[in-house]
Design a protein around this motif. Structure first.
Motif, PDB file in Angstrom:
ATOM      1  N   LYS A 100       0.816  -1.209   0.000  1.00  0.00           N
ATOM      2  CA  LYS A 100       0.000   0.000   0.000  1.00  0.00           C
ATOM      3  C   LYS A 100       0.853   1.265   0.000  1.00  0.00           C
ATOM      4  O   LYS A 100       0.339   2.352  -0.202  1.00  0.00           O
ATOM      5  N   ALA A 101       2.152   1.115   0.232  1.00  0.00           N
ATOM      6  CA  ALA A 101       3.064   2.259   0.239  1.00  0.00           C
ATOM      7  C   ALA A 101       3.353   2.674  -1.201  1.00  0.00           C
ATOM      8  O   ALA A 101       3.241   1.856  -2.120  1.00  0.00           O
ATOM      9  N   PRO A 102       3.720   3.929  -1.388  1.00  0.00           N
ATOM     10  CA  PRO A 102       4.174   4.313  -2.724  1.00  0.00           C
ATOM     11  C   PRO A 102       5.450   3.522  -3.049  1.00  0.00           C
ATOM     12  O   PRO A 102       6.364   3.453  -2.227  1.00  0.00           O
ATOM     13  N   ASP A 103       5.510   2.884  -4.189  1.00  0.00           N
ATOM     14  CA  ASP A 103       6.646   2.051  -4.598  1.00  0.00           C
ATOM     15  C   ASP A 103       7.010   1.018  -3.529  1.00  0.00           C
ATOM     16  O   ASP A 103       8.141   0.993  -3.018  1.00  0.00           O
ATOM     17  N   PRO A 104       6.071   0.160  -3.159  1.00  0.00           N
ATOM     18  CA  PRO A 104       6.330  -0.799  -2.080  1.00  0.00           C
ATOM     19  C   PRO A 104       7.318  -1.888  -2.487  1.00  0.00           C
ATOM     20  O   PRO A 104       7.333  -2.327  -3.637  1.00  0.00           O
ATOM     21  N   MET A 108       9.308  -5.503  -0.590  1.00  0.00           N
ATOM     22  CA  MET A 108       9.457  -6.352   0.593  1.00  0.00           C
ATOM     23  C   MET A 108      10.769  -6.042   1.301  1.00  0.00           C
ATOM     24  O   MET A 108      10.858  -6.161   2.522  1.00  0.00           O
ATOM     25  N   GLU A 109      11.779  -5.613   0.537  1.00  0.00           N
ATOM     26  CA  GLU A 109      13.053  -5.237   1.166  1.00  0.00           C
ATOM     27  C   GLU A 109      12.848  -4.069   2.121  1.00  0.00           C
ATOM     28  O   GLU A 109      13.416  -4.050   3.212  1.00  0.00           O
ATOM     29  N   GLN A 110      12.039  -3.113   1.718  1.00  0.00           N
ATOM     30  CA  GLN A 110      11.746  -1.973   2.594  1.00  0.00           C
ATOM     31  C   GLN A 110      10.940  -2.424   3.793  1.00  0.00           C
ATOM     32  O   GLN A 110      11.181  -1.974   4.914  1.00  0.00           O
ATOM     33  N   ALA A 111       9.984  -3.316   3.576  1.00  0.00           N
ATOM     34  CA  ALA A 111       9.218  -3.854   4.708  1.00  0.00           C
ATOM     35  C   ALA A 111      10.177  -4.504   5.699  1.00  0.00           C
ATOM     36  O   ALA A 111      10.106  -4.264   6.910  1.00  0.00           O
ATOM     37  N   GLY A 112      11.098  -5.313   5.192  1.00  0.00           N
ATOM     38  CA  GLY A 112      12.084  -5.961   6.040  1.00  0.00           C
ATOM     39  C   GLY A 112      12.962  -4.964   6.772  1.00  0.00           C
ATOM     40  O   GLY A 112      13.248  -5.124   7.964  1.00  0.00           O
TER      41      GLY A 112
END
Length: 113
Positions: A50-54, A56-60
């Motif tokens: 749901k983030a702009p330019d999501p 999984m690395e950023q989630a991590g």
């Protein structure tokens, strides 16, 4: 930092998904000020795409920041991303994160280590 999180939450709940970018910026600002605020919410936005330019690395990345402060929740979510092979992990890292989360009181993590 708490005010940024509250404002971001308000953007998402009162004015809807079209304000996700503004909310993500506020969560990021809060996370930069203090990892206790905004990092978890920002990780969730990336994880749920749901983030702009999501990514999984950023989630991590954001779950890892939360893990350094809140072992129960941040470490568990990061381990889950690793278990699902959505982010890379080193041998034993996932199990160590589950153990850390378990020791912090997350009973679900205790069953996965």
């Amino acid at each position: 930092a708490p005010a940024c999180v509250e404002h971001a939450n308000m953007l998402l709940t009162r004015w809807g998904k079209e304000n996700t970018e503004g909310a993500a910026e506020l969560y990021d600002k809060a996370c930069t000020i203090d990892a206790n605020f905004g990092c978890f919410e920002l990780a969730v936005l990336h994880h749920e795409e749901k983030a702009p330019d999501p990514t999984m690395e950023q989630a991590g990345h954001y779950y890892e920041r939360v893990c350094s402060m809140d072992h129960s929740r941040g470490c568990y979510e990061l381990a889950e991303l690793m278990a699902e092979e959505l982010v890379a992990s080193r041998p034993g890292q996932k199990e160590a994160l589950y153990t850390r989360s378990c020791q912090a009181g997350n009973s679900e993590a205790c069953t996965k280590r």
